[in-house]
Design a protein around this motif. Sequence first.
Motif, PDB file in Angstrom:
ATOM      1  N   UNK A  80    -113.326 -10.980   9.197  1.00 25.99           N
ATOM      2  CA  UNK A  80    -112.130 -10.136   9.269  1.00 25.99           C
ATOM      3  C   UNK A  80    -111.366 -10.382  10.570  1.00 25.99           C
ATOM      4  N   UNK A  81    -112.070 -10.456  11.680  1.00 25.24           N
ATOM      5  CA  UNK A  81    -111.415 -10.685  12.972  1.00 25.24           C
ATOM      6  C   UNK A  81    -110.712 -12.044  13.002  1.00 25.24           C
ATOM      7  N   UNK A  82    -111.364 -13.068  12.492  1.00 25.96           N
ATOM      8  CA  UNK A  82    -110.743 -14.394  12.446  1.00 25.96           C
ATOM      9  C   UNK A  82    -109.540 -14.411  11.508  1.00 25.96           C
ATOM     10  N   UNK A  83    -109.636 -13.686  10.404  1.00 23.32           N
ATOM     11  CA  UNK A  83    -108.534 -13.624   9.447  1.00 23.32           C
ATOM     12  C   UNK A  83    -107.333 -12.923  10.066  1.00 23.32           C
ATOM     13  N   UNK A  84    -107.564 -11.843  10.790  1.00 23.51           N
ATOM     14  CA  UNK A  84    -106.481 -11.132  11.475  1.00 23.51           C
ATOM     15  C   UNK A  84    -105.835 -12.048  12.508  1.00 23.51           C
ATOM     16  N   UNK A  85    -106.653 -12.757  13.276  1.00 21.45           N
ATOM     17  CA  UNK A  85    -106.112 -13.669  14.289  1.00 21.45           C
ATOM     18  C   UNK A  85    -105.281 -14.777  13.647  1.00 21.45           C
ATOM     19  N   UNK A  86    -105.743 -15.315  12.543  1.00 24.98           N
ATOM     20  CA  UNK A  86    -104.986 -16.364  11.846  1.00 24.98           C
ATOM     21  C   UNK A  86    -103.672 -15.821  11.306  1.00 24.98           C
ATOM     22  N   UNK A  87    -103.698 -14.608  10.781  1.00 24.91           N
ATOM     23  CA  UNK A  87    -102.483 -13.985  10.270  1.00 24.91           C
ATOM     24  C   UNK A  87    -101.476 -13.762  11.396  1.00 24.91           C
ATOM     25  N   UNK A  88    -101.947 -13.279  12.532  1.00 26.65           N
ATOM     26  CA  UNK A  88    -101.061 -13.068  13.684  1.00 26.65           C
ATOM     27  C   UNK A  88    -100.483 -14.389  14.161  1.00 26.65           C
ATOM     28  N   UNK A  89    -101.290 -15.427  14.188  1.00 27.36           N
ATOM     29  CA  UNK A  89    -100.806 -16.754  14.573  1.00 27.36           C
ATOM     30  C   UNK A  89     -99.719 -17.222  13.608  1.00 27.36           C
ATOM     31  N   UNK A  90     -99.960 -17.033  12.297  1.00 28.79           N
ATOM     32  CA  UNK A  90     -98.996 -17.428  11.280  1.00 28.79           C
ATOM     33  C   UNK A  90     -97.683 -16.665  11.453  1.00 28.79           C
ATOM     34  N   UNK A  91     -97.768 -15.359  11.668  1.00 23.62           N
ATOM     35  CA  UNK A  91     -96.557 -14.548  11.856  1.00 23.62           C
ATOM     36  C   UNK A  91     -95.798 -15.004  13.090  1.00 23.62           C
ATOM     37  N   UNK A  92     -96.496 -15.240  14.189  1.00 26.49           N
ATOM     38  CA  UNK A  92     -95.852 -15.720  15.418  1.00 26.49           C
ATOM     39  C   UNK A  92     -95.182 -17.067  15.192  1.00 26.49           C
TER      40      UNK A  92
END
Length: 104
Positions: A80-92
């Motif tokens: 979950x933590x890695x998925x959130x980080x990847x999503x934030x990276x994608x949004x940025x």
Amino acid sequence: MATQLQTAMEGLIAVFHSYSGKEGDKYKLSRGELKNLLQGELADFLSASKDPCVVEKIMHDLDENQDGEVDFQEFVVLVAALTVACNEFFIDAVESSRKAAKKV
């Protein structure tokens, strides 16, 4: 027919159990099993870290009950933590791309 989310959940369960149980408790990951899982499934994340102790730090952070093993619930916290980080990276990345396109 399974939905995308059901398929993703089945995949998480299958990956966890394909690495767990080779040493000790078949429903938990030992340090070695966690290391094998990370190297086999998340090698890109490991290689991005220059810290040689990254696996030990992940193990320490995940092992909430301090039993020296990672159960499925603790493993899902990592995913979950890695998925959130990847999503934030994608949004940025999308936002940066939009800003750059507006300047042109």
